[in-house]
Design an enzyme around this catalytic site. Structure first.
Site, PDB file in Angstrom:
ATOM      1  N   CYS A  88       0.893  -1.161   0.000  1.00 56.05           N
ATOM      2  CA  CYS A  88       0.000   0.000   0.000  1.00 56.05           C
ATOM      3  C   CYS A  88       0.925   1.202   0.000  1.00 56.05           C
ATOM      4  CB  CYS A  88      -0.900   0.014   1.233  1.00 56.05           C
ATOM      5  SG  CYS A  88      -1.854   1.547   1.368  1.00 56.05           S
ATOM      6  N   CYS A 131      -0.193   4.182   2.362  1.00 62.74           N
ATOM      7  CA  CYS A 131      -0.235   4.069   3.827  1.00 62.74           C
ATOM      8  C   CYS A 131      -0.047   2.629   4.259  1.00 62.74           C
ATOM      9  CB  CYS A 131      -1.534   4.649   4.383  1.00 62.74           C
ATOM     10  SG  CYS A 131      -1.560   4.693   6.185  1.00 62.74           S
ATOM     11  N   CYS A 158      -2.962  -0.075   3.860  1.00 57.07           N
ATOM     12  CA  CYS A 158      -4.119  -0.929   3.590  1.00 57.07           C
ATOM     13  C   CYS A 158      -3.675  -2.376   3.414  1.00 57.07           C
ATOM     14  CB  CYS A 158      -4.876  -0.432   2.365  1.00 57.07           C
ATOM     15  SG  CYS A 158      -5.710   1.145   2.698  1.00 57.07           S
TER      16      CYS A 158
END
Lengths: 197, 94
Positions: A105, A108, A110
């Protein structure tokens, strides 16, 4: 404790202070905080992902359904992507002799927590997020996974609404193993794509 | 314009460090930050997209200097102040 978590006692004081303030204002209660922590820790495990991968290895019909519509396929084995704050779309990708998949991700963190449990710090690090999309082969080699030059690598970038999981290649010499034994071979890193299995 | 969280492809980050037998949380306060955030979202104080946005608009230097749950705590206090739940002074304990 790693160097990433410096100043731990100062921030611990600040968190306690904000939590007390919110309790005072009736926005949270102490019991709820403990309950949510327990829920999170009980909410997922890599054993779930491993079970899905092993089923895909032994059952071609399940594998086809899994790759076509993962949310529906995992519901069929009693799992769900709806346990968090919102239902997430799941796409499952399978490694083959010619293609290897790896998940990140970049924005961030995820991650399919229901199937893999809490994510490791390296998955959330800027180092992994920045580098695996630029040089996946090099990053995988750093994890000890040296892929032959003719194996294509696909990198899947997760988002708020879409999560990914990898089905590793079934290891050679496992023909006689039961589904449960096969699941025992599958690691969290294998399901992310930073290990072979 | 992309923000500092959009690090995909960026160069200059160090080697990836794996931690053997890593716990889900490295300290109790991290678990409390996670739970506080879930409680505030469930209660409608802010939503998940606002929370992500509050992390993503951190100043780059602060973003890069913060651990994962430090970023979360920054976002929570930013939103609590912006939503008028408490003043920055109250949140800081001043």
């Amino acid at each position: 404790m790693s160097g990433d978590h410096h100043g731990s006692s100062a921030i611990s004081e600040r968190v306690r202070h904000v939590e007390a303030l919110l309790e005072e204002r009736g926005l949270v209660d102490a019991g709820e905080i403990d309950r949510r922590i327990d829920e999170f820790l009980a909410g997922g495990s890599p054993a779930n992902g491993a079970r899905i991968a092993a089923r895909a290895w032994v059952d071609d019909g399940f594998r086809d359904r899994l790759l076509a519509d993962a949310n529906a396929a995992i519901r069929g084995v009693g799992l769900s992507m709806a346990g968090g704050l919102q239902e997430q779309r799941l796409k499952v990708v399978a490694n083959t002799d010619d293609e290897h998949n790896v998940v990140v991700c970049t924005l961030c963190s995820c991650y399919p927590i229901a199937l893999l449990g809490p994510s490791p710090a390296w998955y959330k690090s800027e180092a992994y997020r920045s580098r695996v999309v630029r040089d996946p082969r090099g990053v995988l080699a750093e994890f000890g996974l040296e892929l032959p030059a003719d194996v294509r690598i696909s990198v899947w970038d997760a988002s708020a609404e879409s999560r990914y999981m990898v089905v590793p290649r079934r290891p050679d010499g496992t023909d006689g193993m039961s589904e449960e034994e096969l699941a025992g071979l599958v690691t969290r890193k294998g399901l992310i794509g930073t290990a072979a299995v | 314009m992309s923000r500092i969280n959009d690090v995909g492809g960026m160069v200059g980050f160090p080697a990836i460090v794996e931690e053997p037998d890593e716990p889900a949380f490295h300290a109790d306060w991290e678990a409390h930050v996670l739970a506080l955030n879930a409680a505030l979202i469930r209660r409608g104080v802010y939503n998940l997209d606002e929370f992500r946005d509050a992390i993503e608009r951190m100043p780059p230097e602060a973003y890069l200097a913060s651990s994962y749950y430090e970023k979360w705590f920054t976002a929570i206090t930013t939103l609590l102040a912006e939503k008028g739940v408490a003043t920055p002074e109250e949140l800081a304990g001043a």
